[in-house]
Design an enzyme around this catalytic site. Structure first.
Site, PDB file in Angstrom:
ATOM      1  N   TYR A  44      -4.395   3.634  15.958  1.00  0.00           N
ATOM      2  CA  TYR A  44      -4.786   2.504  15.119  1.00  0.00           C
ATOM      3  C   TYR A  44      -5.169   1.367  16.054  1.00  0.00           C
ATOM      4  CZ  TYR A  44      -2.811   5.084  11.238  1.00  0.00           C
ATOM      5  OH  TYR A  44      -2.558   6.044  10.295  1.00  0.00           O
ATOM      6  N   HIS A  89      -1.414   0.642  -2.120  1.00  0.00           N
ATOM      7  CA  HIS A  89      -1.180   0.813  -0.682  1.00  0.00           C
ATOM      8  C   HIS A  89       0.251   1.232  -0.376  1.00  0.00           C
ATOM      9  CE1 HIS A  89      -1.825   0.172   3.588  1.00  0.00           C
ATOM     10  NE2 HIS A  89      -0.757  -0.611   3.637  1.00  0.00           N
TER      11      HIS A  89
END
Length: 614
Positions: free
Chosen positions: A205, A391
């Site tokens: 990430y 999410h």
């Protein structure tokens, strides 16, 4: 007599045309299932039926399936092709060992098939609910589509293994979110990485801070879409755009760092509110014609963080990437400014999931007290939600954004019973939803921690967890976060903690008694407890009833007065208006439909025969 013949011909052709049209489907949605666009699908649906057309770069067989996980096991599969000029299609399923079986109930109907020198095209349809245990029910949730093809057709010896000609893609077949187009020549700016070296590992990430361009006057962003470096379509897995603190140090601009790394700069942690999300295969998001994201004023986003997930399972080295986002903006202002409200569970270590749970439920409350104070002050007539992003992280399995008015449950704002962490996008709502002062929202997340040995904690890392709903709405008000967090005392009491060390000088704080937990942090104590599935279920039941701390914050560091208040979870009741899947029909009803079709055909033939003898 000639007039009678003409009349009969008109009756016959009209009847034939109507019966044919009733089976027609307009393919209004499409997707490429692989990066090279060798496997493409189109589809359309109504309240009970879905129809697909697949076009694949092969003259052999093609496979198309619906999987619960994206893997081959326990999947609903159809396999077809064109052999010697004749199209064929068969319904299959796989068991838990990935063995392929022909389905006794053939619920997929072949509509047509053709091939040329390079491609095969097949069209077929099925009911959303087939009432067949071997078929997957198609709902508005995420659907994991699997695909395969081979150069040879299915022969007498059966299927030939497809090898590497296979893949998976998550789609929302019944909620694909097709947006309006934007005018040609619309101005844009890019937020794009510059030759980022992708580490030699399977998952990375990467976070980078950007500053929005300075505008001399207000503009509206009307569309955001991905910029994926050519050849990296399978490398860039998803992109998130976060709004950062407007007081961010300018020296951080264009600075990149591996996300969630212990050495990541603290300033990166101020970037919390999701402005946009894209996942592999997505095509971006277009705002409704009457709404735009405001940029260029003193209260608009200035600094943003771009988070890109690189998926490198083959551990390739020497890769550099320059992917990012393109934002289209216009000086022609729309009627409303869009806002984003983060709702759900306040991200904290107080949000915890026991190990070994196959179904653990977390509820994050956007309380009526918070919505009453903020909306009464800013927008008494309420705000309109037009898109929702659900999410969670890797343990997430299902998320629902529930909506209540005077403790009565309304239709959910959004729901996904097949949540896929790697497929997160804003879901446009088919109808805008009004949120009024005094309403309340609950973001309900279901998790699976089976296989984990220790507690899963609330946090930013993908191995930690979140439970959030990001609401895109208008008109914009000064409400950034509307969340809750269960009190820690009741959670510690469950494992037998009676006292903590005070004053609290460390984080996580330290336990004083009982002796077995003495001098352990509360996270260590929770991990030390001997969890079982039964104990985890009891813990879950208790946590959902605990008093909770309210988070009700404005943009930046400001807060509404309700922030920090301790409230009990509301007593709510359901209106039982959730949309159900199409009910299964009795065999006799289906037989009746077939009989009716045969009767209609016979009548048409009789009319034609009569006409020919006039």
């Amino acid at each position: 007599m000639s007039e009678n013949k003409l009349f009969c011909a008109i009756v016959f052709l009209t009847s034939l045309f109507c019966s044919t049209c009733s089976q027609g489907t307009r393919f209004v949605h499409s997707a490429a299932l692989d990066a090279e666009r060798r496997y493409n699908i189109k589809w359309g649906f109504d309240e009970s039926t879905i129809t697909f057309e697949i076009e694949v770069e092969t003259r052999g067989y093609v496979g198309f399936g619906l999987s619960p996980t994206g893997a081959m096991s326990s999947s609903d599969i159809v396999i077809g092709g064109v052999l010697n000029g004749s199209p064929y299609l068969l319904d299959y399923f796989t068991d838990s060992n990935r063995k392929v079986h022909r389905d006794p109930l053939q619920n997929y109907e072949l509509l047509y098939g053709r091939e040329n020198d390079t491609h095969t095209v097949l069209a077929f349809s099925r009911n959303l609910q087939t009432c067949d245990d071997n078929d997957k029910i198609i709902t508005g949730s995420t659907v994991r589509v699997i695909w395969a093809f081979h150069a040879e057709d299915v022969g007498e010896s059966g299927l030939v293994y497809h090898g590497m000609n296979r893949g998976r893609k998550s789609l929302r077949l019944l909620n694909p979110g097709t947006g309006p187009s934007i005018p040609a020549g619309t101005a844009f700016f890019d937020l794009q990485n510059k030759e980022v070296p992708v580490p030699h590992k399977d998952t990375t990430y990467w976070c980078q801070i950007f500053r929005f361009p300075e505008m001399k006057k207000k503009h509206h962003v009307i569309r955001i879409e991905p910029l994926i470096q050519k050849g990296h379509e399978n490398l860039v897995h998803h992109i998130l755009l976060y709004q950062c603190d407007s007081n961010l140090n300018k020296s951080e601009v264009n600075r990149g760092h591996e996300c969630y790394h212990p050495n990541m700069p603290d300033s990166f942690l101020t970037c919390e509110t999701v402005l946009f999300a894209w996942a592999i295969g997505g095509e971006g998001f277009t705002y409704p014609p009457h709404v735009g994201m405001s940029i260029g004023t003193s209260i608009d986003p200035v600094y943003v963080q771009l988070e890109i997930h690189f998926d490198n399972p083959s551990l390739q080295g020497g890769i550099v990437d320059s992917s990012g986002l393109r934002l289209y903006y216009s000086p022609s202002l729309r009627r409303y400014d869009a806002g984003v409200i983060e709702t759900g569970v306040w991200v904290s270590l107080y949000h915890m999931l026991p190990p070994g749970m196959t179904d653990y439920i977390t509820e994050g409350h956007c309380t009526q007290e918070c919505l009453q104070e903020s909306l009464d002050s800013e927008m008494p007539s309420g705000v309109h939600v037009f898109a929702v992003l659900l999410h969670a992280h890797l343990a997430g399995r299902a998320i629902t954004a529930r909506h209540f008015r005077q403790q009565l449950e309304l239709q959910p704002l959004a729901s996904d019973d097949q949540f896929d962490f790697n497929f997160q996008e804003f879901q446009p709502l088919s109808q805008e939803r009004l949120i009024l002062p005094g309403d309340s929202l609950i973001t309900e997340c279901r998790y699976n921690t089976k296989g984990r040995m220790n507690m899963t904690w609330g946090g930013l890392s993908t191995r930690e967890e979140m439970c959030l709903s990001f609401l895109l709405y208008y008109p914009r008000v000064n409400l950034a976060k509307c969340e809750s967090l269960p009190e820690i005392a009741g959670q510690l009491k469950f494992i037998g903690v009676t006292e903590i060390q005070e004053p609290v000088t460390t984080w996580p704080f330290v336990i004083k008694s009982p002796k077995k937990y003495s001098n352990l942090s509360f996270t260590e104590a929770m991990d030390k407890y001997k969890w079982t599935m039964k104990k985890g279920k009891s813990f879950n039941d208790i946590v959902r009833k605990l008093p909770m701390n309210v988070r009700c914050s404005k943009t930046g560091q400001d807060e509404w007065s309700i922030q920090g208040m301790i409230v009990s979870p509301p007593e709510v009741r359901s209106e039982q208006t959730s949309t159900a899947v199409v009910a299964c029909r009795k065999d006799s009803a289906i037989q009746c439909e077939h009989s009716l079709a045969l009767l209609l055909t016979a009548c048409l033939l009789l009319i034609l025969q009569t006409c020919l003898h006039l």
